[in-house]
Every structure is written in structure tokens, then in C-alpha cells.
Motif scaffolding. Structure first.
Motif, short mmCIF file in Angstrom:
data_model
loop_
_atom_site.label_atom_id
_atom_site.label_comp_id
_atom_site.label_asym_id
_atom_site.label_seq_id
_atom_site.Cartn_x
_atom_site.Cartn_y
_atom_site.Cartn_z
N PHE A 405 0.84 -1.20 0.00
CA PHE A 405 0.00 0.00 0.00
C PHE A 405 0.87 1.25 0.00
O PHE A 405 0.62 2.20 -0.75
CB PHE A 405 -0.92 -0.03 1.22
N LEU A 409 1.09 4.06 -2.79
CA LEU A 409 0.91 5.49 -2.50
C LEU A 409 2.05 6.29 -3.11
O LEU A 409 1.83 7.36 -3.68
CB LEU A 409 0.91 5.72 -0.99
N ILE A 412 1.38 6.53 -6.82
CA ILE A 412 0.27 7.43 -7.14
C ILE A 412 0.69 8.88 -6.94
O ILE A 412 0.40 9.76 -7.76
CB ILE A 412 -0.94 7.11 -6.22
N ILE A 517 -2.53 7.93 7.68
CA ILE A 517 -3.20 7.06 6.71
C ILE A 517 -3.17 5.62 7.22
O ILE A 517 -4.18 4.90 7.18
CB ILE A 517 -2.52 7.15 5.34
N ASN A 520 -5.58 5.02 9.88
CA ASN A 520 -6.89 4.79 9.27
C ASN A 520 -7.04 3.35 8.86
O ASN A 520 -8.07 2.72 9.09
CB ASN A 520 -7.00 5.64 8.00
N VAL A 524 -9.66 0.56 9.97
CA VAL A 524 -10.45 -0.11 8.96
C VAL A 524 -10.29 -1.63 9.07
O VAL A 524 -11.27 -2.37 8.97
CB VAL A 524 -9.98 0.43 7.59
N PHE B 88 -15.66 4.80 5.18
CA PHE B 88 -14.23 4.99 5.43
C PHE B 88 -13.65 5.70 4.23
O PHE B 88 -13.91 5.30 3.10
CB PHE B 88 -13.51 3.65 5.59
N SER B 89 -12.85 6.72 4.49
CA SER B 89 -12.25 7.42 3.36
C SER B 89 -10.88 7.94 3.77
O SER B 89 -10.75 8.60 4.80
CB SER B 89 -13.17 8.56 2.94
N PHE B 90 -9.86 7.58 3.04
CA PHE B 90 -8.51 8.05 3.33
C PHE B 90 -7.72 7.98 2.04
O PHE B 90 -8.14 7.31 1.09
CB PHE B 90 -7.87 7.21 4.44
N PRO B 91 -6.57 8.66 1.94
CA PRO B 91 -5.80 8.61 0.70
C PRO B 91 -5.43 7.18 0.34
O PRO B 91 -4.94 6.42 1.17
CB PRO B 91 -4.54 9.42 1.03
N GLY B 92 -5.70 6.81 -0.91
CA GLY B 92 -5.37 5.47 -1.36
C GLY B 92 -6.43 4.44 -1.01
O GLY B 92 -6.16 3.25 -1.04
#
Lengths: 660, 306
Positions: A405, A409, A412, A517, A520, A524, B88-92
Motif C-alpha cells: 500500500f 501510495l 500514485i 493514513i 486509518n 479499517v 471509510f475514506s482516506f488517501p489510497g
């Protein structure tokens, strides 16, 4: 510093001590000493982590070596931690694995001795900052691993693979040696610091040349395409714990070498970074395609190591690109992703190799087409393999996903900088990375299902669960998989410190941005695990008090179904290999007689490593041919040898007389 | 609050979606067809049933349905609903979206192999093979969008895509086409696969779940419906303008979903299943669409420096 001396001394002492004790206790004693060593080494890692900065010492050695600078910075400390933990787990696992040798009356003293020298040489390798000491340790590491690879030297092909490995190592070392010699002639010193001053002062061409030399040398160790051909030979030949430590840790010293060189050199040029990215991408795809084609489980894991080296290299390439564009955020993403993947690969590859070892011990075969249905007999091992497979296929919620990931990133972010070449390269790399990802999924679903699932292809009555000393290291590793995945943001902050070595001071803001991130993702993942648990509970509720009957698998009405009709590894991989046939030299040979009463049909699928077949082997044949021209010199005739001596003496005499 | 409404819509939608496809097919064939919510009735019926489990299988087989459904539900929680951010929302986040669906796929494959059946092995093999074409396409398209919009979250990519240049419109249309094909592949519909005929050697997804029964089968079928809905919502996100209020957005999403369902129904009525050797060609069409999108962006969008 003292801790490190104690730590390495303890491991080395264990290695020598076990020579004098009974076979039965060797493994336990060695694990004990390696464990103590690990604790000491971890202490130094923690102290660096807390204090920050690096430890610097100089040690004066007698003549040829001279003064050696020892630096333990964050990069070294990460490697020390990985090597120590990996070494300890390998020693622990070897207790169970070496039981087969003891049963066959084969002494294991050399095994444990060389294991300890391997661990110690790797630990010292990552802290010395002196070319001569580095080369000596590099050689020591190579030789220790060589002796470990040929441990089962009563088998002829083991010896052959071992020699192949030895030669490959030294060819690689020749390049490293050349590069170091050039540098030390120019600086008149062996010290890395002097090299660094020289490289940072010289122009891009020299930098690139030196980098390429080092890349070939270290790349051979790491297994970059096209220098990978020793991996699939050495790993299957070596005992499983050794494959694990070689694949999980030792090939990473190649990566360490390249990282050190990047640290020493000036900012890499854009061209070099793109080149590095492309080589890595090819390495990744090449590795995983060949992994799918293998029928030998350890060979498959070896090719998959090549693939993972490709991913690690991709991360490094992005980091270099970030440096060359002066974009710190991308550099941070690239290097930290690469180091993260290095850590992850150590954990899951060790787990998988350990697992392959237990399967080998129980089934006495590495050929997957003879396995199947092991999950009923070895449930714990199977579950652990499943965990490892999910992690290596970089699927959430395990750690393999996190490192990929971060690399995604990086790519990207590179795209959105808007440079057209960067965008093109990044899109290509993203596509390649996603193809690698899905091929890994394919590959490991294949391995897991062919080895552990379905109906047994060979009788499995006498197979039982692996002994506890082999299971425990695997359990520790799989706990590590989860722990890394759920604490990724802490690890990233640590990796950010390492990355700061490359990019200069990184402001905490950028590291925290990535850590946020990852936080997060942790949330998740926890949510995902929550959903899974809730659904399991619902399923449990729905099925309680319901009738659950057992029956045979439904064979679509066919009555005399047997286990030979199952998919095998070659039939499973056929669909992919057919598409990739031109790239991997895939051949299917089918022999059947079309008489009225058909007899046996023989089907043979076969892949050959194209680099080995079309580049290395022809080269060896050519060299042999040239050398054969001179074979008349060595004809075994004593008189003729004496004649050579006389001719030589006469020539010398003439020369001396002539000069005078 | 809005997030929860959106989530509830996503969860209910698959029943209507599948019903709509079947109704379209029935009408096209001149039949009255099953009730619109037949899928829901089947779902409930399956949930109430017991199970038959194969002797060959292990715990993997029993875990599969749950993990498959969880992965799809989870993927849905990452998709934004037009102008409202996702759960859920985050970069990538789109990377996670693709990979979490991969987890579900991994489990369907190994669970099919767990039964030891050669039919299910065949299906598993094909499913894994074809997905090699799908994932890269998704990544190329989303990365191209990232290139135009300079954003790396689902929601910000979709919201900043909202301008009316003809190139953007063309790109949106092509993307919708590529995603539509992705629905056909991932949802195992005609012309890649046929959800109605079991027991054919050309089957892919259906043949993998031959041995699943009861609640497990219900979970899997619902999961597949949900997956199709998820991809349809992606299309809706691309096509619907962003400056509308929640009522309109819900209505328009529902509208687009129904249109897509009708289109799938029509495709199934008009096109026969391709023979297996032609499926990769069909998938290559999707790959070329994604490359066209990328090159359009590279050549026509301003602001990309050399």
C-alpha cells in the motif's frame, strides 16, 4: 556497544560450545545462547530507538585491517533486530528439524556452528563502515551459508547446487571487490566516509558506474533479475531452516548493501532511478511467473523471494526517484515502503519456509503433486500456512498489504506530480504491481490448495502434526504478522527515522501524514475483523439447531470419483503459463496412443529459466570450449610436467642472463 | 446520518438489482417472469435451511462464505455515494477496495479447491485466471483519474472530475463502459459466465460453489449481488453531477443502478455466452479501454508538463 559485543559473543560461543555436548541437547543449547544474544542485541536497538542518533566507535585491528569504524545507525539497528530475531527463531525451529539427522546418526555440530557464524557475520556486516572488514565479513557470510546449504552433502544434487551457489556468490563478490578497489585507490582509504566524500564530489557518470558495479554485486546476493539464478538452486538444496534464514534475511544483506551505497553516493540521477524501477518491476513479474510454474514447493518459495525482492527494489526505486526530483514525500514513501516490505517479507517468508520444512519432514517429498489433504492431518501447520499465504499475497488484513500500500501510495503520488515520464513509468509500475499482486494470489492459492486441501493424492495415514518446537516459531511469526499489521503506524514512524538518513531531515509532518493514513487502515482492518466476527456469529446462530449432514463431494453425478481426478499444480497453473509461454519457455509434452483401447497417457509440463538456459549455460559451455583447447597441457604425464619445469627454468635463466 | 442511509441503500439494493435483471430477461423472452423480489425470498429460504458438507472439506470451506461476504460489504463501505463521503475514506482507499475484493476471491478459490472436486478446481482456476485482467484495468483507470484530478481518494477523485469538457465526458463514458464490463466479469454474468446453468464445463463462478448449501450459499449469492451493486455505484459516481442534494442523489443512484440492471438483462438476452477461449479477448477489450483512457488523458488534458 557493549551489549552488541555480548550479544554476538553469546551467539558465537553457543556455536562453539555445542561441538562438545551430546547431539540431543545441541539444538536446545544453541537456541538458548542465540536467544540470550538476541536479547542483548535488541537492547541496543531499543537504546538507539529511544536516544536517537547513532553509536559510533573505532576499533584498531592488527596490520591488514587497521582502524575500523563501527557505526550503528537506524538502518543498521533495523537489520540487527531482524537478524537477531530471525536467527533465534531459526535456531529454535532447527531443534525439531534436526531430529531427522540425529535419527540417521548424522552429526549436527557443523550445522549449528555455521548457523552461529552466519548470524554473527550478518550482524557485524551491517555495522562496519570499512571496505576491508566488510569484504571479509561478506565472505564469511557467504562461506557459512555455503556450508549450511551443502549440509546434506551425501546427496549429489545438493553438492552440485551448493557449488553453483558458491560460484555465483563469488562472481557477485568480484563486482563488489572491483568497486571497493576503485574507491579505495582513489581515496587511499578503506573507510566508507572517505568513499562518501569522494562519491558526493564526483560527477554523475562515475557515480552511476560505481553504482552499477555495486548493483550487480549486491543484486546477485539479493536475487535481482538477471542475477537470480542461484536462488532456485540453493534454496531447495538447503535444509528448511537454512532456506528460511537465507531467504528471509541473508538475501536482504544485498538490499542493505545497495541502501548503504545510495547513502554514500550523491543524489541519484533520474535515469538511474528509472532504470532501477524497471529492473525491479521485471524482477517481480519474472519471479512470480516462474513461481507459478514450479512443482517443487521450496523452489516455488525461492522464486517468490525473487518477486518480493522486486517489490522491495521498486520501493527503493521510487525513493531514489523522489530524491532525484527533490520530492521528499515521495522519497519517504518509497524508502519506507521498501523497508516495510523487507521486514514483512522476512516474517512471512520465514513462516512459509518453516512450514514447507515441516511438510517435508512429514511427507518426505517436496513435489507438490504428491501431496494434498494434509489439512486433516496437520491442522495447525495448515492454518499457519494459510496465514502466511494471505500475508504474502498482500491481502488485507495482514501486513503484506500495508507495505505494498505504501509503495502504491508512492507511485500514485508520483503520478500526480504531473511529469509525463514519471507518470508513464508510474502507471506501468502500478499495472505491474497489481499484476504481481494478483499473480501472487493465484500462486499461493494454488500452493495452499494443492498441498493442504482436497483429497490426499498419496496415503497420509502415518502423517501427523509437526513437533511443538517447530510449531512455536511459526506461531510467533504469525503473531508478528498480525502485530505488524495492526501497529503499522508505529512502525512507520520508526521507518521514517531510517528514511531521514536518505532524505536529510524529514519534518515530522510528512511522516505523520503517512502514519495517519496507516492509522486509518488499522481502524479499517479492525472494523473488517469486526464484520467477519459478526457474520460468523450470525452464521453460527443460523446453523444452530439445524441439521448439518456430511456427504461426499458432489461429482456432478459421476459415481467412481477418485482423488487422482483433482486439479494438480500443473493443471492449475496451465492457464496462466499458456498465456505467458513465450516468456518462460513453457513446454507441454503429451504422449498418448490413439488405439481403440487407450493405454496410459503421459503428460509432462516443463518450464526452464530462460536466463539460465539461454545466457548462463551457453556462456559456461563457451568457456568450457575455450579452456578445453588448453587441456593438452594437463595430460597427467609426469615426465611432461617435469619438462614444463625445465622449460620454465631455462626461460628464467635466459631472461636473467639477457637482462644482465 | 447520511452515511448510514447510504449504507442501508447499498445493502438493500442487490435484491432489486438481481430482480431487475431477471425481469428484463423474462420480458425480452416474452414471459411474465418471477416476482421482482424472488432473490430476496430465495435468500430468506436459504438462510432457514440446514447444510450438507462434503467429507473432503475442512475449516477453510466453512470460513469462505463469511469472509467473501465480509470482504464485499467492506468494499462497499469504501465507495462514496455521489456527493457524500464513504463510511471509510482516506488517501489510497481505492487500493484497499481492490485488494479486499482480492481477499474474497482468494477464499472462494481455496474453498473450491477444498472440496477436491475437479469441476470446482476448474472453476477456481478460471476465476483466478480471469481476475488477472480485471485488477490492472481498475488500477490504470483510477490512476489516470488521479493524474487528471491530482487527488488520491475515491471521493475527491469523483468530485473533482465534475467538469464538462468533451474529453472528460468521453473519458467518463469509456470508464463507464469498462466498469460495466467489469460488472459482467466480477458478477459472473453472460457473456463471460452464466449464472443460471449449473453443471456445464464452461462454468466459472457457479461451479465453484456447487458444494455450498444453506446459509453459506445465501451469503455467497448475496455477496455476488452486492459486488455488482458496488461496481454499479462506482459508475453512478462517475456519471452523476456532484452539486445535487441528498434526495436527488439517492434517486439518481437508484435510477442508474436500475438502468445498469436492465442493460445487463439485455446483454444476457442478446449475446450468447462466449466460448472459453474467446473470453480473454473480451477481457483484453477492457484492458485496451483502460489504455485508451490513459492516453486520452496524457494527450488532451492540459497542465501535464513534460
Amino acid at each position: 556497544m557493549n551489549n552488541l559485543i555480548f550479544g554476538t559473543a553469546s551467539i558465537l560461543f553457543g556455536g562453539i560450545f555445542i561441538i562438545f555436548i551430546k547431539e540431543k541437547y545441541k539444538g536446545i543449547i544453541q537456541s538458548l545462547f542465540t536467544g540470550i544474544g538476541m536479547l542483548f542485541n535488541i537492547m541496543i536497538v531499543i537504546s538507539i530507538l529511544i536516544k536517537g542518533g547513532s553509536i559510533l566507535t573505532e576499533i584498531l585491528f592488527p596490520f591488514p585491517v587497521g582502524k575500523i569504524t563501527i557505526v550503528i545507525d537506524h538502518l543498521s539497528s533495523m537489520f540487527i533486530a531482524i537478524i537477531s530475531i530471525g536467527g533465534f527463531l531459526t535456531a529454535l525451529y532447527s531443534i525439531g528439524y534436526s531430529k531427522q539427522y540425529i535419527e540417521n546418526k548424522k552429526g549436527t555440530a557443523s550445522f549449528y556452528f555455521f548457523l552461529s557464524t552466519l548470524i554473527v557475520s550478518m550482524i557485524l556486516l551491517v555495522i562496519v563502515q570499512n571496505a576491508l572488514a566488510f569484504l571479509i565479513l561478506w565472505e564469511l557470510m557467504g562461506l557459512s551459508s555455503f556450508f549450511l546449504v551443502i549440509f546434506e552433502n551425501e546427496k549429489k544434487d545438493v553438492l552440485k547446487s551448493g557449488l553453483y551457489y558458491l560460484i555465483a556468490m563469488h562472481l557477485g563478490m568480484a563486482f563488489i571487490l572491483t568497486a571497493f578497489v576503485i574507491l579505495s585507490i582513489k581515496t587511499g582509504s578503506y573507510d566508507f566516509k572517505a568513499f562518501s566524500v569522494l562519491l558526493k564530489g564526483s560527477d554523475a557518470k562515475i557515480n552511476t558506474f560505481i553504482f552499477i558495479l555495486f548493483f550487480i554485486g549486491f543484486g546477485t546476493k539479493a536475487g535481482f533479475f538477471p542475477f537470480h539464478s542461484w536462488l532456485p538452486k540453493a534454496h531447495p538444496a538447503a535444509p528448511s531452516p537454512i532456506s528460511a534464514i537465507m531467504s528471509g534475511i541473508m538475501i536482504k544483506t544485498g538490499i542493505y548493501g545497495i541502501l548503504r551505497i545510495i547513502l554514500m553516493s550523491a543524489v541519484p540521477s533520474k535515469g538511474l532511478s528509472y532504470f532501477f524501477i524497471m529492473v525491479s518491476v521485471i524482477t517481480g513479474i519474472y519471479g512470480i511467473l516462474y513461481a507459478i510454474a514450479q512443482k517443487d514447493i521450496k523452489m516455488l518459495l525461492a522464486y517468490s523471494s525473487i518477486e518480493n525482492i522486486g517489490i522491495i527494489g521498486l520501493g527503493m526505486g521510487i525513493g531514489m526517484l523522489g530524491l532525484s526530483y527533490g520530492n521528499r514525500y515521495i522519497a519517504l514513501l518509497g524508502f519506507s515502503g521498501s523497508l516495510f516490505h523487507l521486514l514483512n517479507h522476512f516474517v512471512f517468508k520465514s513462516l512459509l519456509f518453516f512450514n514447507a520444512g515441516s511438510v517435508y519432514i512429514k511427507t518426505h517429498t517436496r513435489d507438490m503433486s504428491n501431496m494434498g489433504g494434509l489439512i486433516k492431518k496437520m491442522p495447525l501447520s495448515s492454518a499457519l500456512f494459510l496465514v502466511g499465504a494471505i500475508a504474502i499475497a498482500s491481502l488485507p488484513p495482514l501486513n503484506g498489504f500495508i507495505s505494498e500500500f505504501i509503495i502504491y501510495l508512492g507511485l500514485i503520488n508520483e503520478i500526480i506530480t504531473g511529469h509525463i515520464i514519471a507518470a508513464l513509468v508510474s502507471i506501468t509500475s502500478i499495472t505491474a504491481l497489481s499484476i504481481i499482486g494478483i499473480l501472487t494470489l493465484f500462486c499461493f492459492s494454488q500452493v495452499f490448495s494443492i498441498v493442504f486441501l482436497g483429497a490426499p493424492r498419496n496415503p497420509v495415514d502415518r502423517i501427523n502434526e509437526a513437533p511443538l518446537s517447530m510449531i512455536i516459531p511459526m506461531i510467533i511469526l504469525s503473531i508478528m504478522l498480525f502485530a505488524i499489521s495492526l501497529n503499522s503506524h508505529f512502525i512507520l514512524i520508526y521507518l521514517g527515522k531510517i528514511t531521514a538518513l536518505f532524505t536529510g531531515e524529514i519534518n515530522a509532518f510528512q511522516t505523520n501524514r503517512i502514519a495517519d493514513i496507516l492509522l486509518n487502515i488499522t481502524i479499517v482492518f479492525s472494523a473488517f475483523i469486526g464484520i467477519v466476527l459478526i457474520l460468523f456469529f450470525i452464521r453460527f446462530l443460523l446453523l444452530s439447531k439445524k441439521k448439518i449432514s456430511k456427504n461426499n463431494t458432489w461429482a456432478c453425478g459421476y459415481k467412481s470419483y477418485n482423488s487422482k481426478m483433482q486439479y494438480t499444480s500443473s493443471s492449475f497453473s496451465n492457464s496462466i503459463l499458456k498465456m505467458a509461454a513465450p516468456f518462460i519457455n513453457y513446454k507441454v509434452k503429451k504422449e498418448s496412443n490413439k488405439s481403440i483401447f487407450p493405454k496410459n497417457i503421459i503428460l509432462n509440463t516443463h518450464t526452464e529459466d530462460i536466463i539460465e538456459n539461454f545466457i548462463i549455460n551457453p556462456m559456461i559451455t563457451a568457456i568450457n570450449k575455450i579452456l578445453n583447447l588448453f587441456s593438452w597441457i594437463q595430460n597427467g604425464n609426469t615426465q611432461q610436467y617435469i619438462l614444463y619445469g625445465i622449460i620454465f627454468l631455462v626461460l628464467i635463466l635466459l631472461y636473467v642472463v639477457g637482462v644482465k | 446520518m447520511e452515511i448510514f442511509i447510504n449504507l442501508i441503500i447499498i445493502i438493500i439494493m442487490p435484491f432489486l438489482f438481481i430482480g431487475m435483471i431477471n425481469r428484463t430477461k423474462a420480458l425480452w423472452a416474452g414471459k411474465r417472469g418471477v416476482p421482482l423480489f424472488q432473490f430476496l425470498y430465495d435468500f430468506i429460504k436459504l438462510l432457514k435451511k440446514g447444510q450438507v458438507i462434503s467429507n473432503t472439506t475442512s475449516f477453510v470451506f466453512q470460513m469462505m462464505s463469511v469472509i467473501y461476504l465480509a470482504s464485499v460489504i467492506f468494499a462497499c463501505s469504501l465507495i462514496p455515494m455521489v456527493n457524500h463521503r464513504a463510511f471509510f475514506s482516506f488517501p489510497g482507499d481505492f487500493i484497499l477496495f481492490a485488494y479486499i475484493l482480492g481477499l474474497g476471491k482468494f477464499f472462494t478459490v481455496i474453498s473450491a479447491m477444498d472440496t477436491g472436486s475437479s469441476f470446482e478446481g476448474m472453476g477456481a482456476n478460471r476465476e483466478a485466471t480471469f481476475s488477472i485482467f480485471v485488477e490492472p484495468v481498475f488500477f490504470v483507470i483510477i490512476s489516470s483519474f488521479a493524474l487528471i484530478t491530482r487527488n488520491i481518494t475515491f471521493i475527491s477523485i469523483f468530485t473533482s472530475l465534475d467538469n464538462h469538457g468533451w474529453i472528460i465526458m468521453l473519458i467518463k463514458f469509456l470508464t463507464a463502459a469498462a466498469f460495466f464490463e467489469m460488472i459482467l466479469v466480477e458478477g459472473s454474468r453472460v457473456p463471460v459466465d452464466d449464472p443460471n446453468t449449473h453443471l456445464e464445463l464452461t462454468m466459472i463462478h457457479e461451479v465453484m460453489i456447487l458444494d455450498n448449501s444453506g446459509p453459506d450459499l445465501a451469503f455467497i449469492q448475496y455477496g455476488t449481488g452486492l459486488k455488482m451493486t458496488a461496481f454499479s455505484i462506482l459508475i453512478a459516481n462517475i456519471l452523476i453531477p456532484k452539486n445535487i442534494n441528498i434526495l436527488y442523489s439517492i434517486l439518481s443512484i437508484t435510477g442508474i443502478l436500475l438502468v445498469i440492471a436492465v442493460m445487463i438483462g439485455l446483454t444476457e438476452s442478446l449475446i450468447a455466452r462466449y466460448k472459453l477461449s474467446r473470453v480473454p479477448q473480451f477481457l483484453f477489450f477492457m484492458s485496451s479501454l483502460s489504455l485508451i483512457i490513459f492516453s486520452l488523458i496524457l494527450f488532451f488534458i492540459k497542465g501535464i508538463s513534460l
